[in-house]
Design an enzyme around this catalytic site. Structure first.
Site, PDB file in Angstrom:
ATOM      1  CB  SER A 128      33.970  45.266  38.134  1.00 32.22           C
ATOM      2  OG  SER A 128      34.024  44.420  39.246  1.00 32.22           O
ATOM      3  CG  ASP A 269      29.294  39.147  35.119  1.00 28.65           C
ATOM      4  OD1 ASP A 269      30.036  39.270  36.110  1.00 28.65           O
ATOM      5  OD2 ASP A 269      29.249  39.979  34.193  1.00 28.65           O
ATOM      6  CG  HIS A 296      33.302  40.214  36.541  1.00 27.33           C
ATOM      7  ND1 HIS A 296      32.110  40.831  36.867  1.00 27.33           N
ATOM      8  CD2 HIS A 296      34.280  41.004  37.072  1.00 27.33           C
ATOM      9  CE1 HIS A 296      32.352  41.926  37.554  1.00 27.33           C
ATOM     10  NE2 HIS A 296      33.655  42.064  37.682  1.00 27.33           N
TER      11      HIS A 296
END
Length: 322
Positions: A128, A269, A296
Site C-alpha cells: 500500500s 482490492d 487490500h
C-alpha cells in the site's frame, strides 16, 4: 621471485586473513531499534533461511508491521524476513513534529536500516503506502544490491487511487454510497452512520477475512494506528486525499526500475487488479499476480496463497541470476 616455501606461506596467510575477515561481519540482533532522524525505529528479523533476505515496508502512512507478520513469516524457512515500523508507527518512536513526515526522510530510513542490519543484498516488498515508499527509494536513490521489487496493492498514483475508490464506491448499495458521499461532503467523519457505511466498504475492499480486525498476537502491546501521520500525509479517509501525498504519482517513472518487479493485488482490492495490469505495461520487467478472494490486505485474507506467490517469484529471480 619467491621461493616455494615463501609462496606456500603467503597462500596460507591469505587464507587465514580471509577467514578472519569473514568472521568479522557484525552480529545483528534479531530485534532492536535503529536511530534515524527524529527518533528510533523498531525492527524484527524473522526466520533463519539462507536465501536473500526480504525487507517489508508496511502501509499507512501510520500503520504498523505486526498485522503482516503471521503471513509473511511463512517465508522464514527460505530466508530472513525483516519487519520494521516506520517512525511514528507501531513500536517505533512517535514524535509530534510534522516536518518529519517527508517522503525523503522515510526513504532515508530504508538506507539506514540496510546499513545497520548489513543488508548488502535483499528483496524489498512495499504494501500500500509502503509501495509508494518503495517506488521513491528505487527511483530517487537507484540503490545497489536490490535483487527484486514487490509492489503489494501499491499506492503509486494518488489520482489512480482516488479513481479506483470512486469506481468501487459506485458499485456499493445505494444507501452506502449516499451515506459516505453525504458525510464526506459535510466533513463529518465520526458520525456512527458514516462509520457503519465505511465498514461496509472496508469489509468488501480492505479485508474480506477480518473486518473489523481480529486481534493479532504479534500486535499485543504495540501502539495502534497513528491517525495524525495518516491525516497529515494522506487525508481524513480512504476516499478523500488532502495531505502531502495529494499530487503523488510515480507511474511515469516505473520504467526506470531495472530490477524484476512483481505486482500483487487482491481480487477485490482497493488497488484494483485492472490498475496493476496498467502499471505492468509501464514497467520493464514486471509480472502481475491477483490473489483470489482477497481484498487490500492480501496477506491477512490469504496468507498461504500470498506466501506461495512471493516464494515462487523470489526463487525465479534467484535462479535466473545463478
Amino acid at each position: 621471485m619467491l621461493s616455494p616455501g615463501r609462496s606456500a606461506t603467503g597462500i596460507l596467510l591469505t587464507i587465514f586473513l580471509f577467514l578472519i575477515c569473514s568472521s568479522c561481519r557484525k552480529e545483528v540482533p534479531t530485534e532492536g531499534f535503529v536511530e534515524v532522524e527524529g527518533g528510533k525505529i523498531w525492527y524484527k528479523v524473522v526466520g533463519k533461511g539462507e536465501k536473500t533476505p526480504l525487507l517489508i515496508l508496511h502501509g499507512g502512512p501510520g500503520s504498523r508491521s505486526c498485522t503482516m507478520m503471521p503471513g509473511y513469516s511463512r517465508l522464514g524457512d527460505e530466508r530472513k524476513v525483516i519487519f520494521y515500523d516506520q517512525l511514528g508507527s507501531g513500536s517505533s518512536d512517535r514524535p509530534q513534529d510534522t516536518m518529519l513526515w517527508r517522503r525523503e526522510r522515510f526513504v532515508d530510513e530504508i538506507e539506514i536500516l540496510r546499513e545497520e542490519l548489513d543488508l548488502e543484498e535483499l528483496h524489498i516488498l512495499g504494501q500500500s503506502w509502503g509501495g509508494a515508499l518503495l517506488s521513491e527509494y528505487m527511483i530517487t536513490r537507484e540503490p545497489k544490491g536490490v535483487r527484486s521489487v514487490i509492489f503489494s496493492s501499491p499506492l503509486l498514483s494518488t489520482r489512480d487511487w482516488m479513481d479506483d475508490a470512486r469506481l468501487l464506491l459506485s458499485q456499493m448499495p445505494q444507501p452506502v454510497q449516499d451515506t459516505i458521499r453525504k458525510y464526506e461532503a459535510l466533513k463529518e467523519y465520526s458520525k456512527p452512520v458514516y462509520l457503519a457505511a465505511v465498514d461496509s466498504f472496508y469489509s468488501q475492499h480492505l479485508s474480506r477475512r477480518s473486518w473489523p480486525r481480529e486481534p493479532v498476537a504479534e500486535c499485543e502491546g504495540v501502539g495502534g494506528f497513528n491517525s495524525e501521520v495518516y491525516n497529515y500525509m494522506w487525508g481524513p479517509t480512504e476516499f478523500t486525499a488532502t495531505g502531502t501525498l495529494l499530487d503523488f504519482d510515480r507511474t511515469d517513472d516505473l520504467d526506470e526500475i531495472e530490477e524484476p518487479i512483481l505486482f500483487i493485488a487482491g481480487e477485490y482490492d482497493e488497488a484494483r487488479p485492472e490498475t496493476m495490469y496498467e502499471y505492468q505495461k509501464l514497467s520493464k520487467n514486471a509480472r502481475v499476480e491477483i490473489i483470489e478472494d482477497a481484498a487490500h490486505s492480501t496477506v491477512v485474507d490469504q496468507p498461504e496463497k500470498v506466501s506461495l506467490v512471493i516464494s515462487d517469484f523470489l526463487k525465479s529471480v534467484e535462479n535466473s541470476s545463478e
